[in-house]
Design an enzyme around this catalytic site. Structure first.
Site, PDB file in Angstrom:
ATOM      1  N   GLY A   1       0.834  -1.204   0.000  1.00 23.33           N
ATOM      2  CA  GLY A   1       0.000   0.000   0.000  1.00 23.33           C
ATOM      3  C   GLY A   1       0.864   1.247   0.000  1.00 23.33           C
TER       4      GLY A   1
ATOM      5  CB  SER B   1      -2.214   5.708  -1.822  1.00 22.00           C
ATOM      6  OG  SER B   1      -3.219   6.605  -1.423  1.00 22.00           O
TER       7      SER B   1
ATOM      8  CE1 TYR C   1     -10.891  -0.832   6.025  1.00 21.08           C
ATOM      9  CE2 TYR C   1     -11.809   0.009   8.085  1.00 21.08           C
ATOM     10  CZ  TYR C   1     -10.787  -0.030   7.158  1.00 21.08           C
ATOM     11  OH  TYR C   1      -9.640   0.718   7.366  1.00 21.08           O
TER      12      TYR C   1
HETATM   13  N1  LIG Z   1      -7.478   6.421   6.279  1.00 19.27           N
HETATM   14  C1  LIG Z   1      -8.033   6.018   7.401  1.00 19.27           C
HETATM   15  O1  LIG Z   1      -8.818   6.750   8.029  1.00 19.27           O
HETATM   16  C2  LIG Z   1      -7.738   4.648   7.932  1.00 19.27           C
HETATM   17  C3  LIG Z   1      -8.225   4.335   9.213  1.00 19.27           C
HETATM   18  C4  LIG Z   1      -7.951   3.091   9.748  1.00 19.27           C
HETATM   19  C5  LIG Z   1      -7.221   2.169   9.025  1.00 19.27           C
HETATM   20  N2  LIG Z   1      -6.773   2.486   7.785  1.00 19.27           N
HETATM   21  C6  LIG Z   1      -6.014   1.461   7.072  1.00 19.27           C
HETATM   22  O2  LIG Z   1      -4.759   1.984   6.725  1.00 19.27           O
HETATM   23  C7  LIG Z   1      -4.279   1.324   5.551  1.00 19.27           C
HETATM   24  C8  LIG Z   1      -3.877   2.379   4.535  1.00 19.27           C
HETATM   25  O3  LIG Z   1      -5.031   3.109   4.180  1.00 19.27           O
HETATM   26  P1  LIG Z   1      -4.969   4.542   3.498  1.00 19.27           P
HETATM   27  O4  LIG Z   1      -5.915   5.392   4.222  1.00 19.27           O
HETATM   28  O5  LIG Z   1      -3.571   4.950   3.327  1.00 19.27           O
HETATM   29  O6  LIG Z   1      -5.659   4.167   2.101  1.00 19.27           O
HETATM   30  P2  LIG Z   1      -5.257   4.537   0.598  1.00 19.27           P
HETATM   31  O7  LIG Z   1      -6.447   4.133  -0.207  1.00 19.27           O
HETATM   32  O8  LIG Z   1      -4.747   5.915   0.514  1.00 19.27           O
HETATM   33  O9  LIG Z   1      -4.048   3.538   0.296  1.00 19.27           O
HETATM   34  C9  LIG Z   1      -4.225   2.152   0.197  1.00 19.27           C
HETATM   35  C10 LIG Z   1      -3.225   1.631  -0.798  1.00 19.27           C
HETATM   36  O10 LIG Z   1      -3.363   0.202  -0.850  1.00 19.27           O
HETATM   37  C11 LIG Z   1      -3.268  -0.198  -2.197  1.00 19.27           C
HETATM   38  N3  LIG Z   1      -3.975  -1.475  -2.378  1.00 19.27           N
HETATM   39  C12 LIG Z   1      -5.319  -1.680  -2.300  1.00 19.27           C
HETATM   40  N4  LIG Z   1      -5.599  -2.955  -2.545  1.00 19.27           N
HETATM   41  C13 LIG Z   1      -4.427  -3.577  -2.783  1.00 19.27           C
HETATM   42  C14 LIG Z   1      -4.091  -4.909  -3.121  1.00 19.27           C
HETATM   43  N5  LIG Z   1      -5.023  -5.849  -3.249  1.00 19.27           N
HETATM   44  N6  LIG Z   1      -2.779  -5.232  -3.304  1.00 19.27           N
HETATM   45  C15 LIG Z   1      -1.839  -4.265  -3.180  1.00 19.27           C
HETATM   46  N7  LIG Z   1      -2.096  -2.977  -2.882  1.00 19.27           N
HETATM   47  C16 LIG Z   1      -3.384  -2.646  -2.696  1.00 19.27           C
HETATM   48  C17 LIG Z   1      -3.927   0.912  -2.993  1.00 19.27           C
HETATM   49  O11 LIG Z   1      -3.530   0.887  -4.364  1.00 19.27           O
HETATM   50  C18 LIG Z   1      -3.442   2.137  -2.228  1.00 19.27           C
HETATM   51  O12 LIG Z   1      -2.237   2.619  -2.771  1.00 19.27           O
HETATM   52  C19 LIG Z   1      -5.417   0.433   5.076  1.00 19.27           C
HETATM   53  O13 LIG Z   1      -5.197  -0.878   5.518  1.00 19.27           O
HETATM   54  C20 LIG Z   1      -6.628   1.024   5.769  1.00 19.27           C
HETATM   55  O14 LIG Z   1      -7.639   0.069   5.938  1.00 19.27           O
HETATM   56  C21 LIG Z   1      -7.017   3.696   7.223  1.00 19.27           C
END
Ligand SMILES: NC(=O)c1ccc[n+]([C@@H]2O[C@H](COP(=O)([O-])OP(=O)(O)OC[C@H]3O[C@@H](n4cnc5c(N)ncnc54)[C@H](O)[C@@H]3O)[C@@H](O)[C@H]2O)c1
Length: 248
Positions: free
Chosen positions: A12, A15, A158
Site C-alpha cells: 500500500g 498512497s 471492513y
Molecule cells: N485512512 C483512514 O482513516 C484509515 C483508518 C484506519 C485504518 N486504515 C487502514 O490503513 C491502511 C492504509 O489506508 P490509506 O488510508 O492509506 O488508504 P489509501 O487508499 O490511501 O491507500 C491504500 C493503498 O493500498 C493499495 N492497495 C489496495 N488494494 C491492494 C491490493 N489488493 N494489493 C496491493 N495494494 C493494494 C492501494 O492501491 C493504495 O495505494 C489500510 O489498511 C486502511 O484500511 C485507514
C-alpha cells in the site's frame, strides 16, 4: 531512530499511510521497497521519498490477496537485495461499504481477501524468508483500524477484516517472538487519505465530533508510530495494538 542499511517493505506504499511511512522510513536511512497494485502511485511515491547515496529504493507491483503475486514480489526483492526486508509494513487495504442487509457476497469477500488474507500471505511469505536467511531480528507492522474494535455502521466487512488483522497480529507475535520477529499493529482512527474520499461529508462531521482533538489525523502521524515500532526503540513491544486516533 536510524535505519542505516536496513531494508523496509511497505504494501500500500503507493498512497496515504503507506506512502507517508515509506517517506519516513527513507528519511531515517532505510532502503524502501514500495509495493502496491497501482503502478502509477508506486512511481509517484518513489519520486517523493528521500534518497541518499547508500539507499536503493525499489517499486514492485503486488496483489496482496494472491499468493503467487506475493511470492513473485519477494523474488524480485531477493533478486535485487539478496536478502529479505527486516521491516515489513502491511498497509494495503480497501473498503467496500454498504449496510449489512445490502452487502454483497463479492464485496464481503474482496475486503476480507485484501485486508485480512493479504496481511496473512505477506507475513507468512516474508517471515519464512527472514528465517531462511537467518536474519537476527525483524519487525512487522500491520494496519488494523479502531473500527475493528468497536464496529461501524456500513462497514461489517471492513470491521470484521480489521478485527481479524488485530488477532492475526497477536497470534503471529506469539508464534514468531521466539525467533526475534516482533509483530504489532496500529489502530488508526480517521486519517485524511484518499481512502476517506468515499466517506460523505455528513459522516465526516459526525466523526469529528467524536474525536477528542476535534480533527482527523495526518498520514505522517501514523507513519511516525510505524517507524517507532520498526525501530530498536520498541525492542520489547510485541503483539501490541497501538491506537492512533486523536482520542476516539
Ligand atoms: N485512512 C483512514 O482513516 C484509515 C483508518 C484506519 C485504518 N486504515 C487502514 O490503513 C491502511 C492504509 O489506508 P490509506 O488510508 O492509506 O488508504 P489509501 O487508499 O490511501 O491507500 C491504500 C493503498 O493500498 C493499495 N492497495 C489496495 N488494494 C491492494 C491490493 N489488493 N494489493 C496491493 N495494494 C493494494 C492501494 O492501491 C493504495 O495505494 C489500510 O489498511 C486502511 O484500511 C485507514
Amino acid at each position: 531512530m536510524s535505519f542505516f542499511h536496513k531494508l523496509a517493505f511497505v504494501t500500500g506504499g503507493g498512497s496515504g499511510i503507506g506512502r507517508a511511512t515509506a517517506k519516513i522510513l527513507a528519511r531515517e536511512g532505510a532502503s524502501v521497497v514500495v509495493a502496491d497494485k497501482n503502478t502509477d502511485n508506486i512511481l509517484d511515491t518513489l519520486k517523493s521519498i528521500p534518497k541518499h547515496a547508500d539507499q536503493e529504493h525499489l517499486g514492485v507491483e503486488i496483489e496482496v490477496s494472491e499468493l503467487n503475486s506475493v511470492k513473485d514480489c519477494l523474488k524480485k526483492v531477493l533478486d535485487k537485495y539478496r536478502q529479505p526486508p527486516t521491516i515489513i509494513v502491511n498497509s494495503a487495504g480497501i473498503t467496500r461499504d454498504n449496510f449489512l442487509l445490502k452487502l454483497s457476497e463479492q464485496d464481503f469477500d474482496e475486503v476480507l481477501d485484501v485486508n485480512l488474507k493479504g496481511t496473512f500471505l505477506v507475513i507468512q511469505t516474508f517471515a519464512n524468508s527472514i528465517l531462511a536467511h537467518n536474519l537476527p531480528c525483524a519487525s512487522i507492522i500491520n494496519i488494523a483500524s479502531i473500527v475493528g474494535k468497536y464496529g461501524n455502521l456500513g462497514q461489517a466487512n471492513y470491521c470484521a477484516s480489521k478485527a481479524g488483522v488485530e488477532l492475526l497480529t497477536k497470534t503471529a507475535a506469539k508464534e514468531l517472538g521466539k525467533m526475534n520477529i516482533r509483530v504489532n499493529c496500529i489502530l488508526p482512527g480517521m486519517i485524511s487519505t484518499p481512502m476517506l474520499e468515499a466517506v460523505p461529508d455528513k459522516v465526516k462531521e459526525k466523526f469529528t465530533k467524536m474525536i477528542a482533538m476535534c480533527r482527523f489525523g495526518k498520514p505522517e502521524e501514523v507513519g511516525e508510530v510505524i517507524a517507532f515500532l520498526a525501530s530498536e526503540k520498541s525492542s520489547y513491544i510485541n503483539g501490541a495494538s497501538i491506537e492512533v486516533t486523536g482520542g476516539f
